[in-house]
Each structure stands twice: as C-alpha cells, then as structure tokens.
Design a protein around this motif. Structure first.
Motif, PDB file in Angstrom:
ATOM      1  N   SER A 180       5.471   7.493  -9.405  1.00  0.00           N
ATOM      2  CA  SER A 180       7.066   7.719  -9.764  1.00  0.00           C
ATOM      3  C   SER A 180       7.323   9.093  -9.666  1.00  0.00           C
ATOM      4  O   SER A 180       6.521  10.011  -9.965  1.00  0.00           O
ATOM      5  CB  SER A 180       7.199   6.856 -11.179  1.00  0.00           C
ATOM      6  N   SER A 181       8.843   9.393  -9.894  1.00  0.00           N
ATOM      7  CA  SER A 181       9.406  10.672 -10.132  1.00  0.00           C
ATOM      8  C   SER A 181       8.973  11.672  -8.978  1.00  0.00           C
ATOM      9  O   SER A 181       8.539  12.912  -9.375  1.00  0.00           O
ATOM     10  CB  SER A 181       9.119  10.841 -11.637  1.00  0.00           C
ATOM     11  N   ASN A 182       8.939  11.541  -7.662  1.00  0.00           N
ATOM     12  CA  ASN A 182       8.445  12.383  -6.501  1.00  0.00           C
ATOM     13  C   ASN A 182       9.975  12.146  -5.824  1.00  0.00           C
ATOM     14  O   ASN A 182      10.913  11.634  -5.967  1.00  0.00           O
ATOM     15  CB  ASN A 182       7.281  12.105  -6.000  1.00  0.00           C
ATOM     16  N   HIS A 183       9.424  12.764  -4.456  1.00  0.00           N
ATOM     17  CA  HIS A 183      10.630  12.758  -3.497  1.00  0.00           C
ATOM     18  C   HIS A 183      10.172  11.861  -2.285  1.00  0.00           C
ATOM     19  O   HIS A 183      10.520  12.070  -0.969  1.00  0.00           O
ATOM     20  CB  HIS A 183      11.023  14.110  -2.925  1.00  0.00           C
ATOM     21  N   LEU A 184       9.470  10.812  -2.438  1.00  0.00           N
ATOM     22  CA  LEU A 184       8.940   9.888  -1.222  1.00  0.00           C
ATOM     23  C   LEU A 184       9.988   9.073  -0.702  1.00  0.00           C
ATOM     24  O   LEU A 184      10.809   8.711  -1.060  1.00  0.00           O
ATOM     25  CB  LEU A 184       8.035   9.091  -2.010  1.00  0.00           C
ATOM     26  N   GLN A 185       9.976   9.043   0.607  1.00  0.00           N
ATOM     27  CA  GLN A 185      11.010   8.364   1.493  1.00  0.00           C
ATOM     28  C   GLN A 185      10.322   7.224   2.282  1.00  0.00           C
ATOM     29  O   GLN A 185       9.190   6.971   2.245  1.00  0.00           O
ATOM     30  CB  GLN A 185      11.749   9.206   2.240  1.00  0.00           C
ATOM     31  N   GLY A 186      11.183   6.543   3.130  1.00  0.00           N
ATOM     32  CA  GLY A 186      10.786   5.461   4.174  1.00  0.00           C
ATOM     33  C   GLY A 186      10.601   4.122   3.482  1.00  0.00           C
ATOM     34  O   GLY A 186      11.304   3.816   2.211  1.00  0.00           O
ATOM     35  N   ASN A 187      10.254   3.443   4.073  1.00  0.00           N
ATOM     36  CA  ASN A 187       9.987   1.893   3.416  1.00  0.00           C
ATOM     37  C   ASN A 187       8.716   1.751   2.530  1.00  0.00           C
ATOM     38  O   ASN A 187       8.069   2.655   2.244  1.00  0.00           O
ATOM     39  CB  ASN A 187       9.392   1.034   4.786  1.00  0.00           C
ATOM     40  N   LEU A 188       9.004   0.767   1.647  1.00  0.00           N
ATOM     41  CA  LEU A 188       7.993   0.621   0.556  1.00  0.00           C
ATOM     42  C   LEU A 188       6.884   0.164   1.259  1.00  0.00           C
ATOM     43  O   LEU A 188       6.648  -0.627   2.188  1.00  0.00           O
ATOM     44  CB  LEU A 188       8.359  -0.906  -0.303  1.00  0.00           C
ATOM     45  N   PRO A 189       5.725   0.730   0.537  1.00  0.00           N
ATOM     46  CA  PRO A 189       4.300   0.437   1.572  1.00  0.00           C
ATOM     47  C   PRO A 189       3.819  -0.826   0.845  1.00  0.00           C
ATOM     48  O   PRO A 189       4.076  -1.634  -0.283  1.00  0.00           O
ATOM     49  CB  PRO A 189       3.314   1.674   1.025  1.00  0.00           C
ATOM     50  N   PHE A 190       2.925  -1.581   1.898  1.00  0.00           N
ATOM     51  CA  PHE A 190       2.418  -2.759   1.172  1.00  0.00           C
ATOM     52  C   PHE A 190       0.940  -2.223   0.595  1.00  0.00           C
ATOM     53  O   PHE A 190       0.267  -1.560   0.987  1.00  0.00           O
ATOM     54  CB  PHE A 190       1.793  -3.574   2.272  1.00  0.00           C
ATOM     55  N   VAL A 191       0.661  -2.786  -0.724  1.00  0.00           N
ATOM     56  CA  VAL A 191      -0.313  -2.455  -1.464  1.00  0.00           C
ATOM     57  C   VAL A 191      -1.425  -3.773  -1.676  1.00  0.00           C
ATOM     58  O   VAL A 191      -0.879  -4.661  -1.859  1.00  0.00           O
ATOM     59  CB  VAL A 191      -0.035  -1.976  -2.906  1.00  0.00           C
ATOM     60  N   GLY A 192      -2.601  -3.225  -1.508  1.00  0.00           N
ATOM     61  CA  GLY A 192      -3.761  -4.411  -1.471  1.00  0.00           C
ATOM     62  C   GLY A 192      -3.708  -4.994  -2.938  1.00  0.00           C
ATOM     63  O   GLY A 192      -3.020  -4.629  -3.801  1.00  0.00           O
ATOM     64  N   ALA A 193      -4.278  -6.172  -3.048  1.00  0.00           N
ATOM     65  CA  ALA A 193      -4.327  -7.067  -3.842  1.00  0.00           C
ATOM     66  C   ALA A 193      -5.282  -6.770  -5.400  1.00  0.00           C
ATOM     67  O   ALA A 193      -4.981  -7.420  -6.272  1.00  0.00           O
ATOM     68  CB  ALA A 193      -5.072  -8.324  -3.544  1.00  0.00           C
ATOM     69  N   GLU A 194      -5.868  -5.530  -5.223  1.00  0.00           N
ATOM     70  CA  GLU A 194      -6.739  -5.115  -6.331  1.00  0.00           C
ATOM     71  C   GLU A 194      -5.639  -4.164  -7.504  1.00  0.00           C
ATOM     72  O   GLU A 194      -6.117  -4.080  -8.338  1.00  0.00           O
ATOM     73  CB  GLU A 194      -7.525  -3.960  -5.915  1.00  0.00           C
ATOM     74  N   VAL A 195      -4.390  -4.053  -6.894  1.00  0.00           N
ATOM     75  CA  VAL A 195      -3.640  -3.310  -7.974  1.00  0.00           C
ATOM     76  C   VAL A 195      -2.750  -3.873  -8.831  1.00  0.00           C
ATOM     77  O   VAL A 195      -2.399  -5.079  -8.380  1.00  0.00           O
ATOM     78  CB  VAL A 195      -2.526  -2.435  -7.034  1.00  0.00           C
ATOM     79  N   ILE A 196      -2.936  -3.739 -10.135  1.00  0.00           N
ATOM     80  CA  ILE A 196      -2.172  -4.534 -11.150  1.00  0.00           C
ATOM     81  C   ILE A 196      -1.060  -3.777 -11.802  1.00  0.00           C
ATOM     82  O   ILE A 196      -0.160  -4.595 -12.425  1.00  0.00           O
ATOM     83  CB  ILE A 196      -3.279  -5.010 -12.280  1.00  0.00           C
ATOM     84  N   TRP A 197      -0.953  -2.640 -11.563  1.00  0.00           N
ATOM     85  CA  TRP A 197       0.351  -1.734 -11.808  1.00  0.00           C
ATOM     86  C   TRP A 197       0.674  -0.870 -10.886  1.00  0.00           C
ATOM     87  O   TRP A 197      -0.068  -0.088 -10.393  1.00  0.00           O
ATOM     88  CB  TRP A 197      -0.217  -1.004 -12.999  1.00  0.00           C
ATOM     89  N   LEU A 198       2.039  -0.950 -10.372  1.00  0.00           N
ATOM     90  CA  LEU A 198       2.552  -0.312  -9.298  1.00  0.00           C
ATOM     91  C   LEU A 198       3.676   0.260  -9.739  1.00  0.00           C
ATOM     92  O   LEU A 198       4.881  -0.450 -10.057  1.00  0.00           O
ATOM     93  CB  LEU A 198       2.667  -1.012  -7.827  1.00  0.00           C
ATOM     94  N   ASP A 199       3.685   1.477  -9.797  1.00  0.00           N
ATOM     95  CA  ASP A 199       5.176   2.300 -10.182  1.00  0.00           C
ATOM     96  C   ASP A 199       5.604   3.160  -9.335  1.00  0.00           C
ATOM     97  O   ASP A 199       4.998   4.346  -8.844  1.00  0.00           O
ATOM     98  CB  ASP A 199       5.084   2.966 -11.539  1.00  0.00           C
ATOM     99  N   LEU A 200       6.696   2.863  -8.338  1.00  0.00           N
ATOM    100  CA  LEU A 200       7.149   3.809  -7.263  1.00  0.00           C
ATOM    101  C   LEU A 200       8.660   3.975  -7.769  1.00  0.00           C
ATOM    102  O   LEU A 200       9.401   4.566  -6.658  1.00  0.00           O
ATOM    103  CB  LEU A 200       7.167   2.811  -6.030  1.00  0.00           C
ATOM    104  N   SER A 201       9.255   4.071  -9.024  1.00  0.00           N
ATOM    105  CA  SER A 201      10.327   4.344  -9.271  1.00  0.00           C
ATOM    106  C   SER A 201      10.785   5.642  -8.977  1.00  0.00           C
ATOM    107  O   SER A 201       9.831   6.942  -9.155  1.00  0.00           O
ATOM    108  CB  SER A 201      10.598   3.856 -10.875  1.00  0.00           C
TER     109      SER A 201
END
Length: 202
Positions: free
Chosen positions: A51-72
C-alpha cells in the motif's frame, strides 16, 4: 521495509526470492507494474502489504497462500473482474483484502464464492453493485457524479416550486382582503350568512 524511501520499480528477480512470512513494502515510492501473477515463494498465512506506493497497471493475481493483501493507495486500474473471478486450482485463503484508493471503476462481479475465507473487504474505488451501497446504472456502469448533482439540484427545485406555489396561492386569496375594504366586508358577511344557515339546519 516499510517507509524507508524506496523509489524504484521492483525487479523481476525479487519475486523469486524468499520465502516470506510477511512482505511489507508499504509507504514508499515504488512505481511501475507488478507481474500478472505474483509467484512468490511464500508460506501459508503470508501478509502482503504494498500500500501507499505508485504502482500501476492491472491488479495482480496472488496465490492461495496469502491471507492478507493490501494494495490500497496506488494507481492500479483495469478490470476488477479478472482479479476476483480468476479460477484457481487451490482454495483461496485470503481473509483481508484492501483495494481502496486506486483507479478501479466498474460493476463488481459476483465471484465471492471463490473467496470463502474473506472476512474484511475495502474496495473504496469508483465501483458499484453489491456488497457496496452504490447501485449501478441500467447499463451496469458507475453512476456519473455530475448526473447525481443534477438530480440533487432537481430535488431542490421541487421544494422551491412548492414554496412559491404556496406563497402565490395564499396571498392571491388573502392579499385582496387586506387591500380592499369592500371585499373584506363582503367576505365577513358571507361567513356570517354561512354560520346562520348552519345553525338553522341544526
């Protein structure tokens, strides 16, 4: 490595390092795009916070192992459908998802059955449809902000029209009684006659 002033893109080789229990690169100045699929060597129960960066493009697909994903608080765009509805051979374990403050704008697809462990969601973009309270248009699009303002202005004009009608109607009847004494006497005589007739009927 949160808030350490990183101001570069993430190299491809980075995603092959690890494994990680927690990956926190939030509050930096990281830019560029993420790979379409983050094949990170991680353990089950991993937290990924970009979170809180300058990333662009499409949302990435993340594997099943992740329980917490913050791309805000980035600049991700494109379709949220591809992100939510992508089929996976493994059960998704994601429990917390935060996509707020990006450039996502469309109707939310009904793919929540693919996320059975999800307990907290923050979508916070120009999205519409359940589970959000903002309904989509008939074409399945996000309502236009200017259109909503125009509708709000229309509602205000309704109240103005009602008030104006009341003023004109009231003073159109009462005003002449104040101005013309003969009209006022005639009106009073009319009321007296009506009261006398009612009393006679009783």
């Amino acid at each position: 490595m949160s808030d350490v002033g990183i101001s570069d893109s993430i190299p491809t080789w980075f995603w092959k390092t690890g494994p990680y229990f927690s990956l926190n690169l939030s509050h930096n100045h990281i830019h560029g795009r993420l790979p379409n699929e983050l094949r990170i060597p991680i353990f089950l129960g991993t937290i990924v916070d970009l979170s809180s960066n300058h990333l662009q493009g499409n949302l990435p697909f993340v594997g099943a192992e992740v329980i917490w994903l913050d791309l805000s608080h980035n600049s991700f765009s494109g379709s949220i459908t591809d992100f939510l509805c992508k089929e996976s051979a493994h059960l998704k374990e994601l429990q917390i998802l935060n996509l707020a403050s990006n450039n996502l704008s469309e109707k939310i697809p009904n793919c929540w059955r693919m996320w059975p462990e999800l307990v907290e969601v923050n979508l916070g973009n120009k999205l519409c449809g359940p589970p959000l309270l903002l309904n989509c248009t008939m074409e399945g699009e996000v309502p236009d902000e200017n259109e909503k303002e125009r509708k709000n202005d229309g509602v205000k004009w309704v109240f103005v029209s009602v008030a104006f009608g009341f003023i004109v109607g009231f003073w159109g009847f009462v005003g002449p009684l104040f101005i013309y004494k003969s009209w006022r006497y005639a009106y009073y005589r009319f009321l007296d006659d009506m009261c006398y007739k009612l009393q006679s009927c009783m």
